[in-house]
Scaffold this motif. Structure first.
Motif, mmCIF file in Angstrom:
data_model
loop_
_atom_site.group_PDB
_atom_site.id
_atom_site.type_symbol
_atom_site.label_atom_id
_atom_site.label_comp_id
_atom_site.label_asym_id
_atom_site.label_seq_id
_atom_site.Cartn_x
_atom_site.Cartn_y
_atom_site.Cartn_z
ATOM 1 N N TRP A 156 -5.027 7.965 2.231
ATOM 2 C CA TRP A 156 -4.532 6.660 2.825
ATOM 3 C C TRP A 156 -2.921 6.610 2.421
ATOM 4 O O TRP A 156 -1.963 6.242 3.348
ATOM 5 C CB TRP A 156 -5.024 5.207 1.979
ATOM 6 C CG TRP A 156 -6.477 5.049 2.608
ATOM 7 C CD1 TRP A 156 -7.523 5.906 2.992
ATOM 8 C CD2 TRP A 156 -6.687 3.925 3.111
ATOM 9 N NE1 TRP A 156 -8.351 5.088 3.199
ATOM 10 C CE2 TRP A 156 -8.271 3.901 3.480
ATOM 11 C CE3 TRP A 156 -6.123 2.428 3.103
ATOM 12 C CZ2 TRP A 156 -8.886 2.877 4.095
ATOM 13 C CZ3 TRP A 156 -7.011 1.650 3.668
ATOM 14 C CH2 TRP A 156 -8.236 1.498 4.058
ATOM 15 N N ALA A 157 -2.486 7.081 1.200
ATOM 16 C CA ALA A 157 -0.979 7.007 1.005
ATOM 17 C C ALA A 157 -0.318 8.300 1.785
ATOM 18 O O ALA A 157 0.800 7.770 2.144
ATOM 19 C CB ALA A 157 -1.067 7.248 -0.610
ATOM 20 N N LYS A 158 -1.020 9.255 1.871
ATOM 21 C CA LYS A 158 -0.177 10.236 2.514
ATOM 22 C C LYS A 158 -0.087 10.026 4.129
ATOM 23 O O LYS A 158 0.928 10.207 4.558
ATOM 24 C CB LYS A 158 -1.099 11.624 2.632
ATOM 25 C CG LYS A 158 -1.233 12.300 1.261
ATOM 26 C CD LYS A 158 -1.919 13.494 1.186
ATOM 27 C CE LYS A 158 -2.051 14.229 -0.080
ATOM 28 N NZ LYS A 158 -2.695 15.374 -0.139
ATOM 29 N N ALA A 159 -1.009 9.105 4.633
ATOM 30 C CA ALA A 159 -0.780 8.521 5.909
ATOM 31 C C ALA A 159 -0.045 7.224 6.236
ATOM 32 O O ALA A 159 0.226 6.731 7.084
ATOM 33 C CB ALA A 159 -2.366 8.220 6.458
ATOM 34 N N ARG A 160 0.795 6.963 5.181
ATOM 35 C CA ARG A 160 1.611 5.824 4.832
ATOM 36 C C ARG A 160 0.750 4.513 5.391
ATOM 37 O O ARG A 160 1.249 3.677 6.136
ATOM 38 C CB ARG A 160 2.756 5.799 5.844
ATOM 39 C CG ARG A 160 3.589 7.323 5.548
ATOM 40 C CD ARG A 160 4.310 7.093 4.188
ATOM 41 N NE ARG A 160 5.298 8.104 4.100
ATOM 42 C CZ ARG A 160 6.513 8.112 4.555
ATOM 43 N NH1 ARG A 160 7.116 6.988 4.904
ATOM 44 N NH2 ARG A 160 7.188 9.373 4.052
ATOM 45 N N GLY A 161 -0.159 4.309 4.750
ATOM 46 C CA GLY A 161 -1.190 3.221 4.882
ATOM 47 C C GLY A 161 -0.877 2.132 4.258
ATOM 48 O O GLY A 161 -1.719 1.045 4.351
ATOM 49 N N ASN A 176 -7.371 5.549 10.922
ATOM 50 C CA ASN A 176 -7.456 4.122 11.212
ATOM 51 C C ASN A 176 -6.725 3.034 10.737
ATOM 52 O O ASN A 176 -6.008 2.397 11.482
ATOM 53 C CB ASN A 176 -8.797 4.025 10.989
ATOM 54 C CG ASN A 176 -9.143 2.333 11.521
ATOM 55 O OD1 ASN A 176 -9.542 2.252 12.698
ATOM 56 N ND2 ASN A 176 -9.346 1.307 10.397
ATOM 57 N N ARG A 177 -6.302 3.358 9.467
ATOM 58 C CA ARG A 177 -5.290 2.564 8.751
ATOM 59 C C ARG A 177 -4.019 2.414 9.352
ATOM 60 O O ARG A 177 -3.263 1.658 9.497
ATOM 61 C CB ARG A 177 -5.481 2.485 7.250
ATOM 62 C CG ARG A 177 -4.463 1.786 6.271
ATOM 63 C CD ARG A 177 -4.477 0.163 6.625
ATOM 64 N NE ARG A 177 -3.635 -0.371 5.657
ATOM 65 C CZ ARG A 177 -3.538 -1.647 6.047
ATOM 66 N NH1 ARG A 177 -3.899 -2.411 6.813
ATOM 67 N NH2 ARG A 177 -2.657 -2.258 5.124
ATOM 68 N N ALA A 178 -3.470 3.674 9.544
ATOM 69 C CA ALA A 178 -2.334 4.177 10.107
ATOM 70 C C ALA A 178 -2.184 3.300 11.497
ATOM 71 O O ALA A 178 -1.101 3.096 11.646
ATOM 72 C CB ALA A 178 -2.244 5.595 10.024
ATOM 73 N N TRP A 179 -3.096 3.722 12.167
ATOM 74 C CA TRP A 179 -2.994 3.048 13.578
ATOM 75 C C TRP A 179 -2.930 1.581 13.716
ATOM 76 O O TRP A 179 -2.408 1.016 14.298
ATOM 77 C CB TRP A 179 -4.388 3.602 14.373
ATOM 78 C CG TRP A 179 -4.328 2.844 15.854
ATOM 79 C CD1 TRP A 179 -5.426 2.209 16.226
ATOM 80 C CD2 TRP A 179 -3.458 3.019 16.855
ATOM 81 N NE1 TRP A 179 -5.086 1.846 17.706
ATOM 82 C CE2 TRP A 179 -4.194 2.444 17.790
ATOM 83 C CE3 TRP A 179 -2.340 3.857 16.784
ATOM 84 C CZ2 TRP A 179 -3.436 2.501 19.391
ATOM 85 C CZ3 TRP A 179 -1.614 4.120 18.220
ATOM 86 C CH2 TRP A 179 -2.310 3.243 19.242
ATOM 87 N N THR A 180 -3.805 0.787 12.695
ATOM 88 C CA THR A 180 -3.567 -0.387 12.514
ATOM 89 C C THR A 180 -2.171 -1.173 12.347
ATOM 90 O O THR A 180 -1.687 -2.065 12.777
ATOM 91 C CB THR A 180 -4.426 -1.342 11.479
ATOM 92 O OG1 THR A 180 -4.106 -0.741 10.348
ATOM 93 C CG2 THR A 180 -6.115 -0.841 11.712
#
Length: 247
Positions: free
Chosen positions: A114-119, A185-189
């Protein structure tokens, strides 16, 4: 337990990161029994050394997720009558995650992605996450409910990070570096959150070899999500956003 009462045959994976084996248990069958009820009975009445994880018991936290008869599920919301095959259950820890012990997995790699995806939310008025000494929020940001961005964000915002989609993801199974459906999915939101100021960096973070382009669109994540979220659709949105740019 009455010898004449119906019983469930339950096989549970016991062990740790070094290895383990399946163990067999007999559990009384009861009306409206959930898989979590079965595991709790074994831990309290048969073998107190059994390790597993749960919290809310009502489908709000997702921490009780396990692999039940080959499919990752929330055990608190899964009734035995729906999944038992000829009165038998096989329970294993979530796939694609390190095992701490028995049915308890280490979720750290999942949330690291999540952190790597800038979540995490990056407000436009607070660059680099800085918080002014004298915080004056002013007016609340208005997010029009009917906007396309709001609708796209709403579609995936209810993810609670249970790891079921991650455990069911075919790509994670053979590419451990893949960020996974929940993180993407978190990144997309957040890409669709008009209040967020980190869209450019976030799209760059999910564009690498382990990002959204690694997804083969098998839609296992969508099929397994207990919340009815469509991570596969979110990943497709990220692919479009990287190619066309998100405005």
């Amino acid at each position: 337990m009455n010898a004449a009462s119906p019983t469930l045959r339950v096989r549970i994976w016991r062990g740790n990161a070094e290895g383990g084996a399946m163990a067999d248990y007999a559990v009384p069958a009861r009306a409206n029994q959930t898989v979590l009820d079965v595991v709790t009975f074994i831990q309290r009445e048969v073998d107190p050394t059994l390790a597993y994880r749960f919290a809310c018991r009502v489908g709000m936290c997702g921490s009780c997720a396990m692999v039940v008869n080959g499919r990752p599920r929330w055990t608190c919301r899964t009734h035995v009558s729906r999944v038992a095959k000829d009165g038998a259950l096989e329970l294993r820890p979530l796939s694609n995650l390190p095992v701490i012990r028995d049915l308890a997995t280490d979720m750290a790699p999942f949330f690291d992605k999540w952190a790597k995806a800038r979540g995490s939310f990056q407000p436009k008025d607070a660059p680099d996450g800085a918080v002014p000494e004298e915080f004056a929020p002013g007016e609340f940001a208005v997010v029009p409910p009917a906007s396309k961005q709001r609708e796209a964000a709403d579609a995936g915002i209810e993810c609670i990070g249970c790891g079921v989609c991650y455990a069911g993801c075919d790509i994670v199974a053979w590419n451990p570096d893949y960020l996974g459906p929940a993180a993407l999915n978190r990144a997309w939101t957040l890409v669709n959150d008009v209040r967020d100021g980190g869209k450019k960096d976030r799209l760059a973070a999910v564009a690498g070899d382990a990002g959204c382009h690694a997804c083969h669109s098998t839609q296992s994540c969508t099929a397994h999500c207990p919340k009815g979220i469509d991570p596969s659709g979110a990943i497709a949105g990220l692919k479009r956003g990287i190619f066309w740019g998100v405005r």
